[in-house]
Design a protein around this motif. Sequence first.
Motif, PDB file in Angstrom:
ATOM      1  N   LEU A 254      -5.823  -2.206  -4.898  1.00  0.00           N
ATOM      2  CA  LEU A 254      -4.373  -2.062  -5.554  1.00  0.00           C
ATOM      3  C   LEU A 254      -4.397  -3.274  -6.428  1.00  0.00           C
ATOM      4  N   GLU A 255      -4.067  -3.396  -7.472  1.00  0.00           N
ATOM      5  CA  GLU A 255      -3.887  -4.409  -8.657  1.00  0.00           C
ATOM      6  C   GLU A 255      -2.243  -4.799  -8.715  1.00  0.00           C
ATOM      7  N   LEU A 256      -1.885  -6.065  -8.278  1.00  0.00           N
ATOM      8  CA  LEU A 256      -0.418  -6.323  -8.188  1.00  0.00           C
ATOM      9  C   LEU A 256      -0.115  -7.630  -9.154  1.00  0.00           C
ATOM     10  N   ARG A 257       1.088  -8.033  -9.163  1.00  0.00           N
ATOM     11  CA  ARG A 257       1.636  -8.956  -9.897  1.00  0.00           C
ATOM     12  C   ARG A 257       2.743  -9.395  -9.136  1.00  0.00           C
ATOM     13  N   LEU A 258       2.813 -10.793  -8.571  1.00  0.00           N
ATOM     14  CA  LEU A 258       3.994 -11.330  -7.696  1.00  0.00           C
ATOM     15  C   LEU A 258       4.523 -12.308  -8.567  1.00  0.00           C
ATOM     16  N   THR A 259       5.763 -12.415  -8.975  1.00  0.00           N
ATOM     17  CA  THR A 259       6.521 -13.409  -9.590  1.00  0.00           C
ATOM     18  C   THR A 259       8.008 -13.600  -9.248  1.00  0.00           C
TER      19      THR A 259
ATOM     20  N   ALA B 283       0.943  -1.105  -0.016  1.00  0.00           N
ATOM     21  CA  ALA B 283       0.019  -0.018   0.009  1.00  0.00           C
ATOM     22  C   ALA B 283       0.666   1.281   0.074  1.00  0.00           C
ATOM     23  N   ARG B 284       2.005   1.268   0.462  1.00  0.00           N
ATOM     24  CA  ARG B 284       3.030   2.432   0.417  1.00  0.00           C
ATOM     25  C   ARG B 284       3.807   2.509  -0.821  1.00  0.00           C
ATOM     26  N   LEU B 285       3.701   1.493  -1.681  1.00  0.00           N
ATOM     27  CA  LEU B 285       4.336   1.640  -3.133  1.00  0.00           C
ATOM     28  C   LEU B 285       3.709   2.443  -4.125  1.00  0.00           C
ATOM     29  N   GLY B 286       4.564   3.124  -4.905  1.00  0.00           N
ATOM     30  CA  GLY B 286       3.900   3.708  -5.953  1.00  0.00           C
ATOM     31  C   GLY B 286       3.611   2.554  -7.168  1.00  0.00           C
ATOM     32  N   GLU B 287       3.213   3.091  -8.395  1.00  0.00           N
ATOM     33  CA  GLU B 287       2.984   2.382  -9.370  1.00  0.00           C
ATOM     34  C   GLU B 287       4.265   2.027  -9.757  1.00  0.00           C
ATOM     35  N   GLY B 288       4.655   0.753 -10.466  1.00  0.00           N
ATOM     36  CA  GLY B 288       5.938   0.276 -10.973  1.00  0.00           C
ATOM     37  C   GLY B 288       6.476  -1.056 -10.516  1.00  0.00           C
ATOM     38  N   SER B 289       7.704  -1.240 -10.809  1.00  0.00           N
ATOM     39  CA  SER B 289       8.077  -2.678 -10.277  1.00  0.00           C
ATOM     40  C   SER B 289       9.250  -2.472  -9.448  1.00  0.00           C
ATOM     41  N   TYR B 290       9.167  -3.733  -8.767  1.00  0.00           N
ATOM     42  CA  TYR B 290      10.145  -3.861  -7.271  1.00  0.00           C
ATOM     43  C   TYR B 290      10.774  -4.941  -7.438  1.00  0.00           C
ATOM     44  N   LEU B 291      11.827  -5.054  -6.886  1.00  0.00           N
ATOM     45  CA  LEU B 291      12.933  -6.433  -6.861  1.00  0.00           C
ATOM     46  C   LEU B 291      13.189  -6.465  -5.610  1.00  0.00           C
ATOM     47  N   SER B 292      13.029  -7.766  -5.184  1.00  0.00           N
ATOM     48  CA  SER B 292      13.492  -8.275  -3.715  1.00  0.00           C
ATOM     49  C   SER B 292      14.649  -9.242  -4.050  1.00  0.00           C
ATOM     50  N   ARG B 293      16.019  -9.150  -3.437  1.00  0.00           N
ATOM     51  CA  ARG B 293      16.791  -9.868  -3.732  1.00  0.00           C
ATOM     52  C   ARG B 293      17.567 -10.333  -2.312  1.00  0.00           C
ATOM     53  N   VAL B 294      17.756 -11.463  -2.175  1.00  0.00           N
ATOM     54  CA  VAL B 294      18.157 -12.219  -1.079  1.00  0.00           C
ATOM     55  C   VAL B 294      19.366 -13.022  -1.408  1.00  0.00           C
ATOM     56  N   GLY B 295      19.868 -12.988  -2.254  1.00  0.00           N
ATOM     57  CA  GLY B 295      21.331 -13.614  -2.652  1.00  0.00           C
ATOM     58  C   GLY B 295      21.139 -15.110  -3.108  1.00  0.00           C
ATOM     59  N   ASP B 296      19.881 -15.660  -3.366  1.00  0.00           N
ATOM     60  CA  ASP B 296      19.421 -17.021  -3.542  1.00  0.00           C
ATOM     61  C   ASP B 296      19.510 -17.180  -5.194  1.00  0.00           C
ATOM     62  N   GLY B 297      19.512 -16.339  -5.801  1.00  0.00           N
ATOM     63  CA  GLY B 297      19.474 -16.474  -7.504  1.00  0.00           C
ATOM     64  C   GLY B 297      17.917 -16.256  -7.713  1.00  0.00           C
TER      65      GLY B 297
ATOM     66  N   LEU C 196       0.590  -2.783 -10.503  1.00  0.00           N
ATOM     67  CA  LEU C 196       0.005  -2.327 -11.848  1.00  0.00           C
ATOM     68  C   LEU C 196      -0.982  -1.167 -11.934  1.00  0.00           C
ATOM     69  N   GLU C 197      -1.969  -1.299 -10.915  1.00  0.00           N
ATOM     70  CA  GLU C 197      -2.737   0.022 -10.998  1.00  0.00           C
ATOM     71  C   GLU C 197      -2.963   0.297  -9.574  1.00  0.00           C
ATOM     72  N   ARG C 198      -3.325   1.550  -9.347  1.00  0.00           N
ATOM     73  CA  ARG C 198      -3.943   2.005  -7.898  1.00  0.00           C
ATOM     74  C   ARG C 198      -5.118   2.597  -8.142  1.00  0.00           C
ATOM     75  N   HIS C 199      -6.262   2.289  -7.175  1.00  0.00           N
ATOM     76  CA  HIS C 199      -7.524   2.814  -7.154  1.00  0.00           C
ATOM     77  C   HIS C 199      -7.779   3.396  -5.947  1.00  0.00           C
ATOM     78  N   PRO C 200      -8.844   4.160  -5.476  1.00  0.00           N
ATOM     79  CA  PRO C 200      -8.942   4.627  -4.147  1.00  0.00           C
ATOM     80  C   PRO C 200      -8.889   3.588  -2.952  1.00  0.00           C
ATOM     81  N   TYR C 201      -9.517   2.506  -3.245  1.00  0.00           N
ATOM     82  CA  TYR C 201      -9.505   1.187  -2.210  1.00  0.00           C
ATOM     83  C   TYR C 201      -9.094  -0.119  -2.453  1.00  0.00           C
TER      84      TYR C 201
END
Length: 170
Positions: free
Chosen positions: A67-72, A38-52, A60-65
Amino acid sequence: MQQVTPIGARIPRLSRFGWLMGLYAENHARLQRLFAPARLGEGSYLSRVGDGLDVRLDVLERHPYTLELRLTYDLRDPLTGEPDPSAYLRLYADARQVETTHCYVGRRWQDVIGLYPPPAELVGHRLRMNTFLGKWLEYLAERGHGVATLAPAPPRGDVPALPVREAAPQ
């Protein structure tokens, strides 16, 4: 004389739909603890922990109530070039729930179980997808992914679908 009520009659039973709504609430709590989307703006974010296996979270989209997301994972299917595995999520901020709308590219629930499935089949399909999401979020937390490992990601076009291998010398 008092009547004895069987134990099974005294314990309320949770319907499959009620169970599904509970999964939505649990997944919201897991996702909020993990990435606080909920704190993130539209865009892509990467989480790296060093395991490859870097995890990509796309807002993907923000609406008043909602949030559309893709986790991959930051991997691509060699045939389609699309991210695989993928889970498309809808976060309901006001209800504090997260719903997995579909998994994998082009595999919306209508593609999997038809346009007019019986309600029990639709609820069963959603139970499987959202159980998968809960287990995946738990796994990601155990591996060390979280807000501290999340950073803005380069666009997907910069990431090759498959590792580039050099040709063997002739």
